[in-house]
Write a protein that holds these residues in place. Structure first.
Motif, PDB file in Angstrom:
ATOM      1  N   SER A 218       0.850  -1.188   0.000  1.00 54.40           N
ATOM      2  CA  SER A 218       0.000   0.000   0.000  1.00 54.40           C
ATOM      3  C   SER A 218       0.883   1.234   0.000  1.00 54.40           C
ATOM      4  CB  SER A 218      -0.915  -0.007   1.231  1.00 54.40           C
ATOM      5  OG  SER A 218      -1.819   1.078   1.178  1.00 54.40           O
ATOM      6  N   ARG A 219       0.827   2.000  -1.105  1.00 52.35           N
ATOM      7  CA  ARG A 219       1.790   3.091  -1.304  1.00 52.35           C
ATOM      8  C   ARG A 219       1.087   4.383  -1.765  1.00 52.35           C
ATOM      9  NH1 ARG A 219       6.705   0.490  -1.664  1.00 52.35           N
ATOM     10  NH2 ARG A 219       7.701   2.356  -2.481  1.00 52.35           N
ATOM     11  N   PRO A 220       0.235   4.962  -0.944  1.00 54.46           N
ATOM     12  CA  PRO A 220      -0.415   6.215  -1.342  1.00 54.46           C
ATOM     13  C   PRO A 220       0.597   7.285  -1.747  1.00 54.46           C
ATOM     14  CG  PRO A 220      -1.401   5.351   0.652  1.00 54.46           C
ATOM     15  CD  PRO A 220      -0.191   4.517   0.388  1.00 54.46           C
ATOM     16  N   PHE A 221       0.289   7.977  -2.819  1.00 53.57           N
ATOM     17  CA  PHE A 221       1.067   9.100  -3.353  1.00 53.57           C
ATOM     18  C   PHE A 221       2.399   8.694  -3.979  1.00 53.57           C
ATOM     19  CE2 PHE A 221      -1.349  11.264   0.180  1.00 53.57           C
ATOM     20  CZ  PHE A 221      -2.199  11.986  -0.634  1.00 53.57           C
ATOM     21  N   PHE A 355       2.163  13.422  17.871  1.00 52.57           N
ATOM     22  CA  PHE A 355       2.986  12.928  16.767  1.00 52.57           C
ATOM     23  C   PHE A 355       2.142  12.836  15.506  1.00 52.57           C
ATOM     24  CE2 PHE A 355       0.998   9.026  18.260  1.00 52.57           C
ATOM     25  CZ  PHE A 355       0.831   8.252  17.128  1.00 52.57           C
ATOM     26  N   ILE A 356       2.829  12.745  14.379  1.00 48.41           N
ATOM     27  CA  ILE A 356       2.144  12.527  13.099  1.00 48.41           C
ATOM     28  C   ILE A 356       2.668  11.237  12.502  1.00 48.41           C
ATOM     29  CG2 ILE A 356       1.769  13.386  10.762  1.00 48.41           C
ATOM     30  CD1 ILE A 356       1.870  16.206  11.884  1.00 48.41           C
ATOM     31  N   ALA A 357       1.745  10.304  12.287  1.00 49.37           N
ATOM     32  CA  ALA A 357       2.114   8.993  11.753  1.00 49.37           C
ATOM     33  C   ALA A 357       2.525   9.128  10.288  1.00 49.37           C
ATOM     34  CB  ALA A 357       0.956   8.019  11.890  1.00 49.37           C
ATOM     35  N   PRO A 358       3.412   8.269   9.854  1.00 54.44           N
ATOM     36  CA  PRO A 358       3.956   8.417   8.502  1.00 54.44           C
ATOM     37  C   PRO A 358       3.079   7.825   7.410  1.00 54.44           C
ATOM     38  CG  PRO A 358       4.962   6.534   9.569  1.00 54.44           C
ATOM     39  CD  PRO A 358       4.054   7.164  10.591  1.00 54.44           C
ATOM     40  N   ASN A 359       3.257   8.362   6.234  1.00 58.82           N
ATOM     41  CA  ASN A 359       2.773   7.742   5.009  1.00 58.82           C
ATOM     42  C   ASN A 359       3.889   6.771   4.604  1.00 58.82           C
ATOM     43  OD1 ASN A 359       0.689   8.908   2.490  1.00 58.82           O
ATOM     44  ND2 ASN A 359       2.195   7.328   2.042  1.00 58.82           N
ATOM     45  N   ILE A 360       3.858   5.547   5.162  1.00 60.95           N
ATOM     46  CA  ILE A 360       4.957   4.615   4.894  1.00 60.95           C
ATOM     47  C   ILE A 360       4.967   4.256   3.409  1.00 60.95           C
ATOM     48  CG2 ILE A 360       4.914   3.710   7.249  1.00 60.95           C
ATOM     49  CD1 ILE A 360       3.664   1.126   6.113  1.00 60.95           C
ATOM     50  N   ASN A 361       6.073   3.758   2.952  1.00 59.01           N
ATOM     51  CA  ASN A 361       6.268   3.328   1.560  1.00 59.01           C
ATOM     52  C   ASN A 361       6.254   4.489   0.567  1.00 59.01           C
ATOM     53  OD1 ASN A 361       6.204   0.615   2.518  1.00 59.01           O
ATOM     54  ND2 ASN A 361       3.966   0.625   2.404  1.00 59.01           N
ATOM     55  N   LEU A 362       6.319   5.711   1.070  1.00 56.87           N
ATOM     56  CA  LEU A 362       6.363   6.872   0.172  1.00 56.87           C
ATOM     57  C   LEU A 362       7.830   7.206  -0.099  1.00 56.87           C
ATOM     58  CD1 LEU A 362       5.010   9.122  -1.410  1.00 56.87           C
ATOM     59  CD2 LEU A 362       4.833  10.435   0.714  1.00 56.87           C
TER      60      LEU A 362
END
Length: 408
Positions: A218-221, A355-362
């Motif tokens: 899952s790789r949004p953006f 905190f702000i969680a990451p958009n992982i896989n970006l």
């Protein structure tokens, strides 16, 4: 005057955790809940990737009569709602004394319908389907089961609006309380994860197919995404009027400031820029804040090229590159009817714990949206206001603005 609407309880049953504390840790650590489902391979899926949640064991807490009418998503919703009611300090006696409503997002039930139909086809005797089948198979299965189990006396409706269902349920709950029609509403969204529920989606060829590294699927953006990953579970938010919460003497978690909605009025499955932008602007207008006051946006972004790009362009049009942006679907996959509710839980947890969680896989954003202020690794960041986007098939759009509660 419009009443203030606050959040006094939350509950979550998700592929990244089956309670708030587990989910908080997963969000902070950027931990994915995506796995390869062997059952889907046997089922003939092109993509066997999914978010996976455990089946709740409700035999010790509910009677057989109560359980017989509950399907998969009602079980998830029950678990999330029990946690939310506990956090909101609402006992069974409290609920009986008050007019508590329920608005839950759900736009389909697949497994129960198919199982009942299979019995009728095979046995040629509808009486063998069972007395609970009808209550499992209706779109309103969650609200009818929970309203009965908890003895709710207020508004009782299911909101069906594709992947914006959970968000619209919260938005409509906000409006009912704001207008003084209800004081306390259980809101949320639920999604079943069995193969029956996702087979038609898989047939469209929109799911990510590289199963070699499930947690990177899952790789949004991201420029190298190959499609979305389905998921499910349930999320519950307890919405309450400010006066009611103060009277009860319970801790207030956050305040809902605004709800925006719109319809694209175009292609049934291809999103545009104008509709999402309108929903976000309407949410800001109702919240009576300016765009630069929003610190974080939890994007709908599902990991599809057109959807991600058009939402990003809408965000840039309304907000510029000021707010931090990430999509928690990078960790959870697309939780469909549940997503609009779960992402309120995820974002509120981040705001509460700084905190702000990451958009992982970006790793490499699309060229024309690189200027957005993406968060690709967890950052410790206090923030006071966020906006959560949810969009769905048919062009339905929802945006909700939430503010950290301060004892003002």
């Amino acid at each position: 005057m419009n009443k203030r609407v606050v959040i006094t309880g939350m509950g979550i049953y998700s592929c990244i955790g089956t309670n708030l504390e587990e989910v908080r840790k997963s969000l902070f650590e950027g931990r994915s809940g995506i796995v390869v489902d062997e059952e889907r391979i046997a089922f003939g899926f092109k993509s066997p990737l999914t978010g996976k949640v455990p089946t709740p064991d409700l035999k010790k807490v509910l009677s057989r009569r109560q359980r017989i009418s509950m399907g998969e998503k009602s079980e998830y919703a029950y678990m999330a709602t029990v946690e939310a009611l506990q956090q909101a300090n609402l006992s069974e006696e409290d609920i009986q004394r008050r007019e508590v409503g329920i608005l839950y997002g759900n736009d389909s039930v697949s497994k129960a319908v198919i199982e009942a139909t299979d019995i009728a086809r095979e046995k040629k005797d509808t009486q063998l389907i069972g007395s609970g089948a009808i209550f499992k198979s209706m779109n309103s299965t969650v609200t009818m089961n929970l309203a009965t189990i908890f003895g709710l006396g207020g508004v009782n409706m299911t909101i069906s609006a594709a992947c914006a269902s959970g968000s619209h349920a919260i938005g409509l709950g906000f409006m009912l309380i704001q207008q003084g029609l209800q004081d306390l509403i259980i809101c949320g969204g639920a999604q079943e994860i069995n193969p029956y529920a996702m087979a038609s989606f898989d047939g469209l060829g929109v799911f990510a197919e590289d199963i070699s590294h499930p947690q990177q699927a899952s790789r949004p953006f991201d420029k190298n995404r190959t499609g979305l990953v389905p998921s499910g579970g349930a999320a519950t938010i307890i919405l309450e009027s400010y006066e009611s919460a103060i009277e009860r003497g319970v801790p207030i978690i956050a305040e809902v400031l605004g709800y925006g909605f719109s319809s694209n009025g175009g292609h049934i499955s291809t999103p545009n820029i104008e509709g999402p932008a309108k929903a976000m602007r309407r949410a800001l207008e109702q919240a009576n804040i300016s765009a630069d006051q929003v610190d974080y946006i939890n994007a709908h972004a599902t990991s599809t090229p057109i959807g991600d790009a058009n939402e990003a362009k809408a965000i840039l049009e309304v907000f510029g590159n000021h707010p931090y942006v990430s999509s928690t679907k990078s960790m959870t996959g697309h939780e469909c009817w549940m997503a609009g509710a779960s992402e309120i839980v995820y974002s509120t947890l981040m705001m509460k714990y700084g905190f702000i969680a990451p958009n992982i896989n970006l790793e490499e954003p699309d060229d024309d949206i690189k200027e957005l202020n993406f968060v690709s690794t967890t950052i410790k960041q206090e923030f006071d206001i966020y906006l959560s986007n949810s969009f769905g098939f048919g062009g339905t759009n929802s945006a909700i603005v939430v503010k950290k509660y301060n004892n003002e």
